[in-house]
Design an enzyme around this catalytic site. Structure first.
Site, PDB file in Angstrom:
ATOM      1  N   LYS A  72      39.166  42.841  23.022  1.00 23.50           N
ATOM      2  CA  LYS A  72      38.354  41.764  23.631  1.00 23.50           C
ATOM      3  C   LYS A  72      37.137  42.370  24.310  1.00 23.50           C
ATOM      4  CE  LYS A  72      39.542  40.270  27.929  1.00 23.50           C
ATOM      5  NZ  LYS A  72      38.478  40.290  28.935  1.00 23.50           N
ATOM      6  N   ASN A  73      37.358  43.472  25.063  1.00 21.30           N
ATOM      7  CA  ASN A  73      36.262  44.008  25.875  1.00 21.30           C
ATOM      8  C   ASN A  73      35.300  44.892  25.082  1.00 21.30           C
ATOM      9  OD1 ASN A  73      37.296  42.566  27.951  1.00 21.30           O
ATOM     10  ND2 ASN A  73      38.340  44.290  28.916  1.00 21.30           N
ATOM     11  N   ARG A 100      33.206  36.831  32.868  1.00 26.86           N
ATOM     12  CA  ARG A 100      32.421  37.966  33.389  1.00 26.86           C
ATOM     13  C   ARG A 100      31.524  38.556  32.305  1.00 26.86           C
ATOM     14  NH1 ARG A 100      30.837  40.750  38.132  1.00 26.86           N
ATOM     15  NH2 ARG A 100      30.212  42.837  37.487  1.00 26.86           N
ATOM     16  N   CYS A 124      37.912  36.652  35.737  1.00 28.30           N
ATOM     17  CA  CYS A 124      39.166  36.900  36.461  1.00 28.30           C
ATOM     18  C   CYS A 124      38.889  37.114  37.951  1.00 28.30           C
ATOM     19  CB  CYS A 124      39.852  38.135  35.895  1.00 28.30           C
ATOM     20  SG  CYS A 124      40.593  37.818  34.301  1.00 28.30           S
ATOM     21  N   ARG A 133      33.590  41.258  42.691  1.00 31.97           N
ATOM     22  CA  ARG A 133      32.902  41.527  41.397  1.00 31.97           C
ATOM     23  C   ARG A 133      31.407  41.185  41.443  1.00 31.97           C
ATOM     24  NH1 ARG A 133      36.525  39.749  36.410  1.00 31.97           N
ATOM     25  NH2 ARG A 133      35.727  41.668  35.503  1.00 31.97           N
ATOM     26  N   ASP A 190      43.439  47.443  34.196  1.00 32.29           N
ATOM     27  CA  ASP A 190      43.914  46.259  33.465  1.00 32.29           C
ATOM     28  C   ASP A 190      45.378  46.369  33.061  1.00 32.29           C
ATOM     29  OD1 ASP A 190      40.804  45.616  31.663  1.00 32.29           O
ATOM     30  OD2 ASP A 190      41.430  45.256  33.725  1.00 32.29           O
ATOM     31  N   ARG A 227      43.076  33.897  27.091  1.00 33.79           N
ATOM     32  CA  ARG A 227      41.719  34.482  27.146  1.00 33.79           C
ATOM     33  C   ARG A 227      41.740  35.900  26.605  1.00 33.79           C
ATOM     34  NH1 ARG A 227      38.951  34.926  32.570  1.00 33.79           N
ATOM     35  NH2 ARG A 227      37.522  36.040  31.185  1.00 33.79           N
TER      36      ARG A 227
HETATM   37  C1  EPZ Z   1      35.293  45.348  32.756  1.00 31.17           C
HETATM   38  O1  EPZ Z   1      34.899  44.510  33.826  1.00 31.17           O
HETATM   39  C2  EPZ Z   1      36.418  44.621  32.047  1.00 31.17           C
HETATM   40  N1  EPZ Z   1      35.948  43.326  31.553  1.00 31.17           N
HETATM   41  C3  EPZ Z   1      37.584  44.379  33.009  1.00 31.17           C
HETATM   42  O2  EPZ Z   1      38.653  43.805  32.251  1.00 31.17           O
HETATM   43  C4  EPZ Z   1      38.042  45.723  33.564  1.00 31.17           C
HETATM   44  O3  EPZ Z   1      39.053  45.484  34.529  1.00 31.17           O
HETATM   45  C5  EPZ Z   1      36.859  46.449  34.209  1.00 31.17           C
HETATM   46  O4  EPZ Z   1      35.791  46.594  33.252  1.00 31.17           O
HETATM   47  C6  EPZ Z   1      37.245  47.845  34.704  1.00 31.17           C
HETATM   48  O5  EPZ Z   1      37.738  48.597  33.639  1.00 31.17           O
HETATM   49  C7  EPZ Z   1      35.144  43.282  30.452  1.00 31.17           C
HETATM   50  O6  EPZ Z   1      34.806  44.302  29.856  1.00 31.17           O
HETATM   51  C8  EPZ Z   1      34.719  41.913  29.994  1.00 31.17           C
HETATM   52  P1  EPZ Z   1      33.213  47.106  36.365  1.00 31.17           P
HETATM   53  P2  EPZ Z   1      33.536  44.836  34.654  1.00 31.17           P
HETATM   54  O7  EPZ Z   1      31.788  46.698  36.413  1.00 31.17           O
HETATM   55  O8  EPZ Z   1      32.548  45.451  33.727  1.00 31.17           O
HETATM   56  C9  EPZ Z   1      32.264  46.962  40.996  1.00 31.17           C
HETATM   57  C10 EPZ Z   1      40.223  42.192  31.619  1.00 31.17           C
HETATM   58  O9  EPZ Z   1      41.323  41.842  32.102  1.00 31.17           O
HETATM   59  N2  EPZ Z   1      30.898  46.522  40.659  1.00 31.17           N
HETATM   60  O10 EPZ Z   1      33.596  48.380  35.684  1.00 31.17           O
HETATM   61  O11 EPZ Z   1      33.181  43.625  35.382  1.00 31.17           O
HETATM   62  C11 EPZ Z   1      33.333  45.929  40.640  1.00 31.17           C
HETATM   63  O12 EPZ Z   1      33.448  44.946  41.647  1.00 31.17           O
HETATM   64  C12 EPZ Z   1      39.055  42.442  32.543  1.00 31.17           C
HETATM   65  O13 EPZ Z   1      40.018  42.370  30.407  1.00 31.17           O
HETATM   66  C13 EPZ Z   1      29.974  46.371  41.699  1.00 31.17           C
HETATM   67  O14 EPZ Z   1      30.294  46.575  42.867  1.00 31.17           O
HETATM   68  O15 EPZ Z   1      34.073  45.937  35.674  1.00 31.17           O
HETATM   69  C14 EPZ Z   1      34.564  46.794  40.537  1.00 31.17           C
HETATM   70  O16 EPZ Z   1      35.096  47.028  41.820  1.00 31.17           O
HETATM   71  C15 EPZ Z   1      39.397  42.218  33.993  1.00 31.17           C
HETATM   72  N3  EPZ Z   1      28.714  45.968  41.401  1.00 31.17           N
HETATM   73  C16 EPZ Z   1      34.028  48.108  39.960  1.00 31.17           C
HETATM   74  O17 EPZ Z   1      32.613  48.073  40.169  1.00 31.17           O
HETATM   75  C17 EPZ Z   1      28.301  45.737  40.102  1.00 31.17           C
HETATM   76  O18 EPZ Z   1      27.122  45.386  39.899  1.00 31.17           O
HETATM   77  C18 EPZ Z   1      34.269  48.276  38.468  1.00 31.17           C
HETATM   78  O19 EPZ Z   1      33.822  47.070  37.839  1.00 31.17           O
HETATM   79  C19 EPZ Z   1      29.252  45.897  39.067  1.00 31.17           C
HETATM   80  C20 EPZ Z   1      30.531  46.300  39.362  1.00 31.17           C
END
Ligand code: EPZ
Length: 448
Positions: free
Chosen positions: A30-31, A100, A124, A129, A329, A426
């Site tokens: 998915k991702n 997201r 989610c 986020r 995840d 989803r």
């Molecule tokens: C991706 O989310 C995945 N989703 C998530 O999977 C996964 O949990 C996550 O990566 C971490 O591996 C998709 O790819 C659609 P991040 P993403 O930006 O990109 C903080 C699932 O169940 N952050 O790596 O949104 C954020 O809050 C989903 O499939 C900021 O602070 O995750 C988090 O604490 C759930 N500011 C950390 O970084 C920003 O501008 C990592 O988030 C961006 C992120």
């Protein structure tokens, strides 16, 4: 996929017996597929994507893209996406607030058309986020950012690229991420592909989904170095679009999170389960932990076989970490498994601050779990689980917590009802069909 959003699952538990057997086929990730779909905006020719999972999120991304004027054709397990026309750059508010991954398409849109408008994305509820790192990155590339109010009062970002001789173009920049962000890395990397000049992204995420995207974009004319490392160097094309090769579609890599979810299910409830069409090399940390916990695992190039050893399983600690560490995840399914192991386990969630909501459900079912602080829980196993009394329903708080309560219900004694299965749909294609094929007693109830 069309979940009526109020579907429920009824699951008759195995009362701790490990009797599920058979084969389960892994879907495309998915991702990965959601980002490849977003990448179609970078191309002057239509994009074909194969091994596409049939999930709610792929449907949602298709609806979002169609709303922008992108034409899409769905074939079984494949997509044909033509984003070659002039497109709208205003993201649909409600869809963006529900997923997201919608934010990822803002990079290609801004880079190609010079402007984009979108809300802070939803998805989610596992923490705040924010998207501050995306916005900071766009500003570093010369874009102007303003915030307007949507008709419903939500903030909407309005972003415009800087002007150049030809009209507008993002400028290459050096961007250092203070924390690794998967979506931030993918989005700014794709924006940089069409920018003018060189962009260096530092402290990038290194997930396999990102590597597969980079490899495909480079095969179509992008210049991205450093795939799989924390530093990406992108030489922008200054607006020249990429060209697809009809003979080389984007083939979505196997879903490593789905594979890991089913590994923990097989370890907790399986007698002899083979997981096919997967990529074991993307799960080395998890496989090693399960083997050390006493699970019998046989690995072949594209499948993993799990057989019950009959011996008690031993506990282990988890500290979630960006790839190649233990994926956040997989935390929820792993916690359910750990309730069935002998000994104490500590699970520390380093990525998201709100990812333990499902634990209350497990405690109500009999799990011995104590919250040490908002980021850490202590599990004392093994504990038998039982279905909630009086027909009380189990809640699926997000995609992965939804899978976790399915696993808990399968382990438990008694019959469980699981609510908001929409979240599970989803991220997991036809989950009840695939579990039924293993011998699980699971039924989807679609309300009239
Ligand atoms: C991706 O989310 C995945 N989703 C998530 O999977 C996964 O949990 C996550 O990566 C971490 O591996 C998709 O790819 C659609 P991040 P993403 O930006 O990109 C903080 C699932 O169940 N952050 O790596 O949104 C954020 O809050 C989903 O499939 C900021 O602070 O995750 C988090 O604490 C759930 N500011 C950390 O970084 C920003 O501008 C990592 O988030 C961006 C992120």
């Amino acid at each position: 996929m069309n979940n009526s959003t109020n579907d429920k699952f009824i699951i008759k538990g195995l009362a701790g017996k490990r009797t599920l057997s058979g084969t389960i086929k892994i879907s495309g990730a998915k991702n990965a597929v959601l980002k490849a779909m977003a990448a179609s905006v970078l191309f002057e020719s239509p994009l074909r994507i194969e091994n596409v999972p049939d999930t709610e999120d792929t449907d949602k991304m298709l609806t979002l893209m169609t709303g922008l004027g992108i034409s899409t054709e769905i074939a079984p397990g494949a997509l044909h996406i033509d984003a070659t026309k002039e497109l709208s750059t205003d993201l649909d508010h409600d869809i963006s607030k529900s997923m997201r991954a919608s934010v990822v398409i803002t990079g290609p849109l801004l880079a190609r058309f010079g402007n984009v408008s979108f809300p802070a994305p939803g998805g989610c509820v596992i923490g705040s986020r924010p998207i501050d790192l995306f916005i900071e990155g766009y500003k570093k590339m010369g874009a102007a950012v303003s915030i307007k109010k949507h008709s419903n009062g939500d903030d909407r970002y309005e972003i415009t690229a800087p002007k150049n001789k030809k009209g507008f173009c993002l400028q290459g920049a050096e961007i250092i991420f203070p924390i690794q962000t998967v979506g931030g890395t993918e989005t700014l990397m794709m924006a940089a592909v069409l920018a003018e000049g060189k962009t260096v992204l530092k402290n990038c995420a290194m997930e396999p989904e990102i590597v597969s995207l980079i490899e495909y974009l480079n095969a179509c004319g992008a210049h991205i170095e450093g795939a799989g490392t924390p530093t990406l160097v992108i030489r922008g094309t200054a607006g020249k679009l990429l060209k697809t090769n009809a003979k080389k579609p984007y083939v979505t890599i196997p879903d490593r999170i789905e594979t890991a979810s089913f590994l923990f299910l097989a370890a907790a409830c399986g007698k002899d389960i083979t997981i096919t069409d997967c990529e074991p090399s993307h799960l080395e940390v998890i496989i090693d932990m399960l083997i050390n916990s006493g699970v019998t695992i046989e690995i072949k190039p594209s499948h993993i076989r799990v057989t019950a050893s009959g011996k008690p399983l031993t506990s282990f600690n988890i500290r979630t970490h960006e790839y190649p560490g233990f994926p956040t995840d997989v935390q929820a399914p792993a916690v359910v498994y750990l309730t069935q192991t002998v000994g104490e386990s500590r699970v520390f969630e380093t990525i998201f601050e709100g990812r333990f909501k499902y634990v209350d459900e497990l405690v109500q079912m009999g799990a011995g779990i104590t919250a040490m602080n908002p980021r850490e829980i202590l599990i004392k196993g093994e504990t038998p689980l039982k279905a909630l009394d009086g027909g009380e329903e189990l809640v699926s708080y997000d995609i992965r917590a939804g899978f976790a309560v399915i696993l808990a219900a399968l382990i438990a004694k008694g019959t469980s009802v699981i609510d908001n299965t929409y979240f599970i749909d989803r991220g997991y294609e036809a989950i009840e069909k695939r579990l039924k094929a293993l011998g699980a007693d699971i039924t989807r109830i679609i309300p009239e």
